[in-house]
Design a protein around this motif. Structure first.
Motif, PDB file in Angstrom:
ATOM      1  N   THR A 139       0.867  -1.172   0.000  1.00  0.00           N
ATOM      2  CA  THR A 139       0.000   0.000   0.000  1.00  0.00           C
ATOM      3  C   THR A 139       0.906   1.225   0.000  1.00  0.00           C
ATOM      4  O   THR A 139       1.829   1.333   0.817  1.00  0.00           O
ATOM      5  N   SER A 140       0.653   2.126  -0.940  1.00  0.00           N
ATOM      6  CA  SER A 140       1.429   3.354  -1.063  1.00  0.00           C
ATOM      7  C   SER A 140       0.543   4.550  -0.749  1.00  0.00           C
ATOM      8  O   SER A 140      -0.659   4.527  -0.988  1.00  0.00           O
ATOM      9  N   THR A 141       1.189   5.592  -0.237  1.00  0.00           N
ATOM     10  CA  THR A 141       0.497   6.827   0.106  1.00  0.00           C
ATOM     11  C   THR A 141       1.143   7.973  -0.661  1.00  0.00           C
ATOM     12  O   THR A 141       2.369   8.106  -0.657  1.00  0.00           O
ATOM     13  N   VAL A 142       0.321   8.787  -1.304  1.00  0.00           N
ATOM     14  CA  VAL A 142       0.830   9.973  -1.998  1.00  0.00           C
ATOM     15  C   VAL A 142       1.304  10.957  -0.931  1.00  0.00           C
ATOM     16  O   VAL A 142       0.537  11.340  -0.042  1.00  0.00           O
ATOM     17  N   VAL A 143       2.587  11.347  -1.012  1.00  0.00           N
ATOM     18  CA  VAL A 143       3.160  12.248  -0.009  1.00  0.00           C
ATOM     19  C   VAL A 143       3.467  13.637  -0.573  1.00  0.00           C
ATOM     20  O   VAL A 143       3.709  14.574   0.191  1.00  0.00           O
ATOM     21  N   ALA A 144       3.466  13.779  -1.897  1.00  0.00           N
ATOM     22  CA  ALA A 144       3.635  15.094  -2.528  1.00  0.00           C
ATOM     23  C   ALA A 144       2.969  15.035  -3.896  1.00  0.00           C
ATOM     24  O   ALA A 144       3.100  14.042  -4.607  1.00  0.00           O
ATOM     25  N   CYS A 145       2.252  16.089  -4.233  1.00  0.00           N
ATOM     26  CA  CYS A 145       1.581  16.122  -5.521  1.00  0.00           C
ATOM     27  C   CYS A 145       1.384  17.568  -5.947  1.00  0.00           C
ATOM     28  O   CYS A 145       0.675  18.321  -5.274  1.00  0.00           O
ATOM     29  N   GLU A 146       2.048  17.941  -7.020  1.00  0.00           N
ATOM     30  CA  GLU A 146       1.885  19.248  -7.650  1.00  0.00           C
ATOM     31  C   GLU A 146       1.592  18.962  -9.119  1.00  0.00           C
ATOM     32  O   GLU A 146       2.511  18.625  -9.870  1.00  0.00           O
ATOM     33  N   PRO A 147       0.312  19.033  -9.527  1.00  0.00           N
ATOM     34  CA  PRO A 147      -0.044  18.666 -10.899  1.00  0.00           C
ATOM     35  C   PRO A 147       0.880  19.300 -11.942  1.00  0.00           C
ATOM     36  O   PRO A 147       1.239  20.472 -11.849  1.00  0.00           O
ATOM     37  N   CYS A 148       1.266  18.446 -12.895  1.00  0.00           N
ATOM     38  CA  CYS A 148       2.151  18.807 -14.015  1.00  0.00           C
ATOM     39  C   CYS A 148       3.576  19.097 -13.582  1.00  0.00           C
ATOM     40  O   CYS A 148       4.395  19.540 -14.396  1.00  0.00           O
ATOM     41  N   ARG A 149       3.916  18.817 -12.308  1.00  0.00           N
ATOM     42  CA  ARG A 149       5.276  19.075 -11.820  1.00  0.00           C
ATOM     43  C   ARG A 149       5.883  17.930 -11.011  1.00  0.00           C
ATOM     44  O   ARG A 149       7.026  17.564 -11.233  1.00  0.00           O
ATOM     45  N   LEU A 150       5.127  17.391 -10.041  1.00  0.00           N
ATOM     46  CA  LEU A 150       5.713  16.481  -9.060  1.00  0.00           C
ATOM     47  C   LEU A 150       4.676  15.493  -8.558  1.00  0.00           C
ATOM     48  O   LEU A 150       3.554  15.884  -8.223  1.00  0.00           O
ATOM     49  N   PHE A 151       5.072  14.212  -8.480  1.00  0.00           N
ATOM     50  CA  PHE A 151       4.211  13.158  -7.938  1.00  0.00           C
ATOM     51  C   PHE A 151       5.121  12.214  -7.162  1.00  0.00           C
ATOM     52  O   PHE A 151       6.003  11.580  -7.737  1.00  0.00           O
ATOM     53  N   ASN A 174      12.534  23.267 -23.812  1.00  0.00           N
ATOM     54  CA  ASN A 174      12.855  22.896 -25.192  1.00  0.00           C
ATOM     55  C   ASN A 174      11.621  22.434 -25.969  1.00  0.00           C
ATOM     56  O   ASN A 174      11.700  21.523 -26.785  1.00  0.00           O
ATOM     57  N   GLY A 175      10.473  23.037 -25.671  1.00  0.00           N
ATOM     58  CA  GLY A 175       9.259  22.683 -26.395  1.00  0.00           C
ATOM     59  C   GLY A 175       8.655  21.356 -25.989  1.00  0.00           C
ATOM     60  O   GLY A 175       7.801  20.821 -26.686  1.00  0.00           O
ATOM     61  N   GLY A 176       9.075  20.815 -24.867  1.00  0.00           N
ATOM     62  CA  GLY A 176       8.555  19.535 -24.395  1.00  0.00           C
ATOM     63  C   GLY A 176       8.687  19.441 -22.895  1.00  0.00           C
ATOM     64  O   GLY A 176       8.595  20.451 -22.185  1.00  0.00           O
ATOM     65  N   THR A 177       8.933  18.232 -22.410  1.00  0.00           N
ATOM     66  CA  THR A 177       8.996  17.981 -20.973  1.00  0.00           C
ATOM     67  C   THR A 177      10.171  17.066 -20.657  1.00  0.00           C
ATOM     68  O   THR A 177      10.308  16.004 -21.263  1.00  0.00           O
ATOM     69  N   GLU A 178      10.990  17.474 -19.706  1.00  0.00           N
ATOM     70  CA  GLU A 178      12.005  16.589 -19.138  1.00  0.00           C
ATOM     71  C   GLU A 178      11.304  15.813 -18.033  1.00  0.00           C
ATOM     72  O   GLU A 178      10.735  16.402 -17.111  1.00  0.00           O
ATOM     73  N   LEU A 179      11.308  14.488 -18.135  1.00  0.00           N
ATOM     74  CA  LEU A 179      10.669  13.639 -17.137  1.00  0.00           C
ATOM     75  C   LEU A 179      11.745  12.831 -16.428  1.00  0.00           C
ATOM     76  O   LEU A 179      12.537  12.146 -17.074  1.00  0.00           O
ATOM     77  N   SER A 180      11.759  12.924 -15.099  1.00  0.00           N
ATOM     78  CA  SER A 180      12.678  12.141 -14.288  1.00  0.00           C
ATOM     79  C   SER A 180      11.883  11.244 -13.360  1.00  0.00           C
ATOM     80  O   SER A 180      10.834  11.653 -12.838  1.00  0.00           O
ATOM     81  N   GLN A 181      12.375  10.033 -13.174  1.00  0.00           N
ATOM     82  CA  GLN A 181      11.817   9.135 -12.167  1.00  0.00           C
ATOM     83  C   GLN A 181      12.940   8.789 -11.212  1.00  0.00           C
ATOM     84  O   GLN A 181      14.053   8.441 -11.635  1.00  0.00           O
ATOM     85  N   VAL A 188      10.537   5.106  -1.504  1.00  0.00           N
ATOM     86  CA  VAL A 188       9.863   6.323  -1.948  1.00  0.00           C
ATOM     87  C   VAL A 188      10.125   6.446  -3.441  1.00  0.00           C
ATOM     88  O   VAL A 188      11.252   6.241  -3.898  1.00  0.00           O
ATOM     89  N   TRP A 189       9.064   6.745  -4.200  1.00  0.00           N
ATOM     90  CA  TRP A 189       9.147   6.897  -5.646  1.00  0.00           C
ATOM     91  C   TRP A 189       8.693   8.301  -6.023  1.00  0.00           C
ATOM     92  O   TRP A 189       7.777   8.846  -5.394  1.00  0.00           O
ATOM     93  N   ARG A 190       9.313   8.880  -7.078  1.00  0.00           N
ATOM     94  CA  ARG A 190       8.964  10.248  -7.459  1.00  0.00           C
ATOM     95  C   ARG A 190       9.103  10.447  -8.962  1.00  0.00           C
ATOM     96  O   ARG A 190      10.066   9.980  -9.574  1.00  0.00           O
ATOM     97  N   PHE A 191       8.127  11.149  -9.544  1.00  0.00           N
ATOM     98  CA  PHE A 191       8.223  11.674 -10.903  1.00  0.00           C
ATOM     99  C   PHE A 191       8.361  13.187 -10.804  1.00  0.00           C
ATOM    100  O   PHE A 191       7.631  13.823 -10.038  1.00  0.00           O
ATOM    101  N   VAL A 192       9.276  13.755 -11.583  1.00  0.00           N
ATOM    102  CA  VAL A 192       9.425  15.209 -11.690  1.00  0.00           C
ATOM    103  C   VAL A 192       9.320  15.576 -13.161  1.00  0.00           C
ATOM    104  O   VAL A 192      10.002  14.986 -14.009  1.00  0.00           O
ATOM    105  N   LEU A 193       8.450  16.550 -13.460  1.00  0.00           N
ATOM    106  CA  LEU A 193       8.245  17.040 -14.821  1.00  0.00           C
ATOM    107  C   LEU A 193       8.760  18.470 -14.884  1.00  0.00           C
ATOM    108  O   LEU A 193       8.376  19.299 -14.061  1.00  0.00           O
ATOM    109  N   THR A 194       9.619  18.745 -15.866  1.00  0.00           N
ATOM    110  CA  THR A 194      10.179  20.077 -16.039  1.00  0.00           C
ATOM    111  C   THR A 194       9.974  20.497 -17.487  1.00  0.00           C
ATOM    112  O   THR A 194      10.518  19.859 -18.394  1.00  0.00           O
ATOM    113  N   PRO A 195       9.194  21.573 -17.715  1.00  0.00           N
ATOM    114  CA  PRO A 195       9.011  22.015 -19.096  1.00  0.00           C
ATOM    115  C   PRO A 195      10.297  22.604 -19.651  1.00  0.00           C
ATOM    116  O   PRO A 195      11.088  23.194 -18.915  1.00  0.00           O
TER     117      PRO A 195
END
Length: 168
Positions: A77-89, A111-118, A102-109
């Motif tokens: 069972t996982s619990t969302v501990v941070a959430c900023e839509p279109c930026r951080l999950f 160059n005309g797209g999105t840098e996605l880090s996990q 702990v798992w995290r996605f970071v989205l950074t706009p």
């Protein structure tokens, strides 16, 4: 790819990134839909929101069912501990105060797209890996290294799926 740490107690981490030719809103729609994560993973078999949750907001919980050749089948069972839509999950596996990971996605706009880090960090709470380390403490560094490499491969494959879906 970047990974750090050699012992479980050190909170070893791994991070992978990719650039996606799609806006953050499109990428967010994919990374925030945890029910689609099994489509990107060999290990994760299913995910379902619980307690009436239907999307990531801080405090929402979801259950994941996993299968691994060496560890068998299990649920977490996982619990969302941070959430900023279109930026951080970010979510914590198990007890949010003492998670097994702990798992995290970071989205950074850019160059005309999105840098996605996990990114993910093992521990500090015990996990299935802890039992292998307990049984073979002299092999802890190898056990941790092998698991980090598995996570790296899985995360790289997941980001490639997300990239393909977002650019379709």
């Amino acid at each position: 790819m970047e990974w750090t740490g050699a012992r479980y107690a050190d909170g070893p981490t791994v991070e992978v990134s990719t650039w996606i030719a799609a806006p953050p809103e499109r990428v967010w729609a994919l990374v925030s839909d945890v029910t689609r994560m099994p489509e990107m993973s060999e290990e994760l078999q299913s995910v379902r929101w619980v307690d009436g949750a239907t999307s990531p907001v801080v405090g929402a919980r979801f259950v994941g069912r996993n299968r691994h050749e060496a560890f068998g089948e299990w649920e977490t069972t996982s619990t969302v501990v941070a959430c900023e839509p279109c930026r951080l999950f970010t979510w914590a596996v198990g007890d949010p105060d003492e998670p097994s990971a702990v798992w995290r996605f970071v989205l950074t706009p850019g160059n005309g797209g999105t840098e996605l880090s996990q990114w993910m960090r093992m521990g500090p709470g015990r996990s299935g890996l802890s039992f292998a380390i307990d049984a073979m403490p002299e092999k802890e560094q190898k056990i941790v290294f092998v698991r980090l490499r598995e996570f790296e491969r899985g995360m790289t494959a997941a980001l490639e799926c997300i990239r393909q879906w977002a650019q379709a």
